[in-house]
Design a protein around this motif. Structure first.
Motif, PDB file in Angstrom:
ATOM      1  N   VAL A  99       0.856  -1.184   0.000  1.00  0.00           N
ATOM      2  CA  VAL A  99       0.000   0.000   0.000  1.00  0.00           C
ATOM      3  C   VAL A  99       0.894   1.237   0.000  1.00  0.00           C
ATOM      4  O   VAL A  99       1.677   1.439   0.937  1.00  0.00           O
ATOM      5  CB  VAL A  99      -0.927   0.014   1.234  1.00  0.00           C
ATOM      6  CG1 VAL A  99      -1.726   1.310   1.297  1.00  0.00           C
ATOM      7  CG2 VAL A  99      -1.853  -1.192   1.215  1.00  0.00           C
ATOM      8  N   LYS A 114       1.294   5.240   0.248  1.00  0.00           N
ATOM      9  CA  LYS A 114       0.527   6.319   0.872  1.00  0.00           C
ATOM     10  C   LYS A 114       1.323   7.619   0.874  1.00  0.00           C
ATOM     11  O   LYS A 114       2.542   7.613   0.661  1.00  0.00           O
ATOM     12  CB  LYS A 114       0.133   5.932   2.300  1.00  0.00           C
ATOM     13  CG  LYS A 114       1.302   5.694   3.254  1.00  0.00           C
ATOM     14  CD  LYS A 114       0.810   5.070   4.564  1.00  0.00           C
ATOM     15  CE  LYS A 114       1.933   4.813   5.551  1.00  0.00           C
ATOM     16  NZ  LYS A 114       2.445   6.035   6.183  1.00  0.00           N
ATOM     17  N   THR A 141      -6.207   5.233   0.836  1.00  0.00           N
ATOM     18  CA  THR A 141      -5.635   4.015   0.248  1.00  0.00           C
ATOM     19  C   THR A 141      -6.698   2.911   0.176  1.00  0.00           C
ATOM     20  O   THR A 141      -7.822   3.057   0.666  1.00  0.00           O
ATOM     21  CB  THR A 141      -4.447   3.483   1.076  1.00  0.00           C
ATOM     22  OG1 THR A 141      -4.939   2.818   2.254  1.00  0.00           O
ATOM     23  CG2 THR A 141      -3.492   4.602   1.459  1.00  0.00           C
TER      24      THR A 141
END
Length: 208
Positions: free
Chosen positions: A117, A119, A128
């Motif tokens: 992920v 970010k 996200t």
């Protein structure tokens, strides 16, 4: 007031309830990159012990076959996608695309099939796909490791709680540049938002 008296005061007021582990945990490794491990980096935090603990938890999670997620920070050159956060913390220049300090620490690289992920803000959930990914996998408990305790770990744990996931924060596998700040944030997380537990407790749980 001593630390013990402070803890007792919180308990009497109704804080520090235990959430316990759910039935479907996932591990999130938060931002454990070279920026916090390289002594030449402005973000160097002296978190080698936390890194070692995180490696052990990560290995146990992989053996147990639970979902493993990794968060990372990346900004476009100039930091326009980082907004006020990028302006506030000059050291976030470490995470501009192409800076090697933004790469994963040795041994902490994602394995094949593990979700990454990317970010721009502190929480792994903010802006996200982390929450829907966890939900789609049937996860009810998020085990938190990484850096920094007062920043991205805290923000992610608070948001995990607010998204309905049980937040478990592994004390030994999180780190910060200041020990007092680290301990104060763990105290507050444990009182209000998460269960703060030892590495040993998590390893035993994953082994079981």
């Amino acid at each position: 007031m001593t630390d013990h008296e402070l803890s007792e005061d919180y308990r009497r007021a109704g804080f520090n309830n235990r959430l316990g582990f759910g039935s479907r945990p996932a591990l999130v490794v938060i931002d454990f990159c070279r920026a916090y491990l390289d002594p030449e980096s402005p973000l160097y935090a002296g978190v080698e012990d936390a890194r070692a603990s995180c490696l052990r938890v990560l290995a146990a999670a992989r053996r147990a076959g639970i979902p493993v997620m990794h968060t990372r920070v990346e900004f476009q050159p100039g930091g326009a996608d980082g907004g006020v956060f990028f302006r506030k913390v000059g050291a976030l220049e470490c995470f501009v695309r192409g800076n090697p300090l933004g790469e994963y620490g040795e041994g902490l690289e994602p394995a094949e099939g593990e979700v990454v992920v990317t970010k721009q803000y502190a929480s792994g959930f903010f802006g996200t796909s982390l929450a829907p990914t966890l939900t789609s996998l049937g996860v009810d408990t998020v085990i938190h490791t990484g850096v920094s305790t007062s920043g991205c770990v805290r923000a992610t744990a608070v948001d995990a709680c607010q998204h309905g996931f049980i937040p478990i924060v592994v004390r030994d596998a999180c780190g910060d540049r200041d020990r007092q700040v680290h301990e104060a944030n763990l105290f507050d997380l444990d009182a209000k938002y998460a269960d703060v537990v030892s590495e040993r407790e998590v390893l035993n749980r994953l082994a079981g």
